[in-house]
Design an enzyme around this catalytic site. Structure first.
Site, PDB file in Angstrom:
ATOM      1  N   ILE A 175       3.116  18.758   7.679  1.00  0.00           N
ATOM      2  CA  ILE A 175       3.161  19.032   6.704  1.00  0.00           C
ATOM      3  C   ILE A 175       4.235  19.609   6.419  1.00  0.00           C
ATOM      4  O   ILE A 175       4.586  20.520   5.735  1.00  0.00           O
ATOM      5  CB  ILE A 175       1.769  19.111   6.537  1.00  0.00           C
TER       6      ILE A 175
ATOM      7  N   LYS B 123       0.574  -0.931   0.163  1.00  0.00           N
ATOM      8  CA  LYS B 123       0.056  -0.374   0.483  1.00  0.00           C
ATOM      9  C   LYS B 123       1.214   1.244   0.064  1.00  0.00           C
ATOM     10  O   LYS B 123       0.771   2.014  -0.778  1.00  0.00           O
ATOM     11  CB  LYS B 123      -1.040  -0.011   1.397  1.00  0.00           C
ATOM     12  N   ASN B 124       1.943   1.543   0.521  1.00  0.00           N
ATOM     13  CA  ASN B 124       2.649   2.295   0.993  1.00  0.00           C
ATOM     14  C   ASN B 124       3.350   3.013   0.022  1.00  0.00           C
ATOM     15  O   ASN B 124       3.895   3.757  -0.137  1.00  0.00           O
ATOM     16  CB  ASN B 124       3.276   2.477   2.005  1.00  0.00           C
TER      17      ASN B 124
ATOM     18  N   ASP C  26       5.311   1.271  12.003  1.00  0.00           N
ATOM     19  CA  ASP C  26       4.595   0.402  11.369  1.00  0.00           C
ATOM     20  C   ASP C  26       4.347  -1.544  11.947  1.00  0.00           C
ATOM     21  O   ASP C  26       2.954  -1.896  11.566  1.00  0.00           O
ATOM     22  CB  ASP C  26       4.195   0.310  10.097  1.00  0.00           C
TER      23      ASP C  26
ATOM     24  N   CYS D 289      -4.673   8.049  10.332  1.00  0.00           N
ATOM     25  CA  CYS D 289      -4.636   7.327  11.175  1.00  0.00           C
ATOM     26  C   CYS D 289      -4.670   8.183  11.993  1.00  0.00           C
ATOM     27  O   CYS D 289      -3.428   8.938  11.765  1.00  0.00           O
ATOM     28  CB  CYS D 289      -4.011   6.396  11.735  1.00  0.00           C
TER      29      CYS D 289
ATOM     30  N   ARG E 130       2.339  14.294  12.207  1.00  0.00           N
ATOM     31  CA  ARG E 130       3.003  14.560  11.397  1.00  0.00           C
ATOM     32  C   ARG E 130       2.859  15.813   9.796  1.00  0.00           C
ATOM     33  O   ARG E 130       2.232  15.700   9.615  1.00  0.00           O
ATOM     34  CB  ARG E 130       2.554  13.257  10.773  1.00  0.00           C
TER      35      ARG E 130
ATOM     36  N   ARG F 136      -8.070  -0.017   5.604  1.00  0.00           N
ATOM     37  CA  ARG F 136      -7.628   0.620   5.193  1.00  0.00           C
ATOM     38  C   ARG F 136      -6.039   0.186   4.428  1.00  0.00           C
ATOM     39  O   ARG F 136      -5.633   0.144   3.558  1.00  0.00           O
ATOM     40  CB  ARG F 136      -6.983   2.147   5.752  1.00  0.00           C
TER      41      ARG F 136
END
Length: 416
Positions: free
Chosen positions: A123, A22-23, A304, A116, A121, A396
């Site tokens: 920007i 996914k990432n 993760d 999540c 995080r 997700r």
């Protein structure tokens, strides 16, 4: 609202295949904006985040079609450079379209992203990087807005090796004349996959996987077929599933070099791991040992995988210590594990885990994607019935995880 019902106690055995990462897929989908032709991505799982990114690209004007595990993306007719708030708030990675939009059109307007709630995080690393590159980027009314056409490449130093900022700056620099150097870059395998994808489209990028990346600007990009790398976090989750159930599982479609930090830690715990040319065999043991670890940027232990590994350590007699250095709110699974009988104490960013012989099934809530995975693993080990709510977070990042685990002998039902 869907939930997962787990009847624990089964020892997992068999063979399971890992889906595409996914990432890796999300930034590559964003990078497809640069193409003047059709892009085909293979190995794409059916995940909620990928649906949201497809929705974002469609709003811009791209045409997207899914055929089995492939996405066909045609960005030739993109006219809009704005991602509205109702889409951006569904997914953190929505901000990755900004670098590609600036590179192709010299304009972008993207609402602040969601995702999540595992911690801040910021920007600002993205915005600072864009501005240092020569674009003009600012914040207004809940949007990130940018424009400009940089004349020459520059040297950029990231304050922190942010994965998203590194990916965004690679894309933003890909059309800037001259040479751009990104220092203190993140080194994750997903960034290497993005580099390979862009280079096959015509970009000139070197150094992904190192802490300095060189981007020589080009003026056009073609279309390609690209197979996405395997998901190292899904692979790691299945590895811990085999360990926590004291099972014996062979995991296919694994890039073994991407999961070495987890392999080392699981072997330290006492998990038997056999690497082969076709995959990884993971075997549980009755003689596990406690262990300490600290999450770090790649190639350190991945944040993760912290919640899943904590679930395993909760079942191992003795005291283990975990230090989370990446996200300050990444212990949201701890209260839920405690509901199941885990003995975990939090002191700031440090978790002290005293392993228990048993866990008990309970009704728990998945607060985020990896927390949900940890609760599934704890439920597989626990006695009795565990119900996990808010499984939309799990959707997700894991494609039909309950079906894959059931194929190994688990007893998991999805209830609407």
């Amino acid at each position: 609202m869907d939930s997962l019902i787990i009847n624990g106690g089964a020892s997992l055995k068999g063979q399971v295949k890992v889906s595409g990462a996914k990432n890796a897929i999300l930034p590559i989908m964003a990078a497809s904006i640069l193409s003047s032709s059709q892009v085909v991505l293979s190995g794409v799982p059916d995940l909620e985040d990928i649906k949201v990114m497809s929705e974002a690209l469609t709003v811009l004007g791209a045409k997207i079609k899914r055929e089995r595990d492939s996405l066909i993306i045609d960005s030739r007719h993109i006219r809009s450079c704005e991602i509205p708030e109702e889409i951006s708030r569904k997914m953190r990675a929505s901000n990755l379209v900004m670098g590609a939009l600036l590179a192709r059109f010299g304009s972008a307007k993207v609402a602040y992203p969601g995702g999540c709630a595992i911690g801040s995080r910021p920007i600002d690393l993205h915005l600072k990087g864009f501005n240092n590159l020569g674009y003009r980027v600012w914040e207004k009314g809940g949007f990130m807005i940018g424009d400009g056409r940089p004349k020459n490449g520059r040297e950029i130093l990231l304050d922190f090796p942010s994965v998203g900022a590194t990916e965004n700056l690679i894309m933003a620099a890909s059309t800037v004349p001259g040479t751009t150097i990104i220092r203190n870059a993140a080194r994750e395998p997903e960034i290497i996959d993005l580099q390979n994808f862009l280079n096959r489209m015509g970009a000139k990028i070197k150094g992904a996987g190192l802490d300095s990346i060189r981007v020589d600007g080009v003026s056009s990009f073609g279309g390609i077929n690209h197979v996405v790398i395997p998901d190292r976090i899904e692979a790691g989750t299945f590895m811990v599933a085999a360990a926590i159930t004291r099972g014996d599982v062979f995991i296919e479609n694994v890039a073994k070099e991407h999961i070495q930090p987890l392999v080392y830690k699981l072997r330290e715990i006492g998990v038997e791991i056999m690497l082969s040319s076709t995959g990884i065999r993971v075997m549980g043991s009755k003689c596990f040992r406690p262990a300490d670890f600290k999450t770090m940027p790649y190639p350190g232990f991945p944040t993760d995988m912290q919640p899943q590994t904590m679930a395993l350590l909760s079942t191992i007699e003795g005291t283990s210590i975990v230090v989370e250095t990446i996200f300050e709110n990444r212990y949201m699974h701890v209260p839920e594990l405690r509901r199941m009988g885990a003995d975990i104490k939090i002191e700031g960013r440090v978790a002290i885990i005293k392993g228990q012989e048993t866990l008990e099934g309970a009704c728990v809530e998945a607060s985020d994607l990896r927390a949900g995975a940890a609760l599934i693993l704890a439920g597989l080990f626990a006695k009795g019935r565990t119900e996990i709510t808010s499984v939309r977070h799990i959707d997700r990042g894991y494609e039909n995880i309950h079906l894959k685990l059931n194929s190994l002998g688990a007893d998991i039902q999805r209830r609407q």
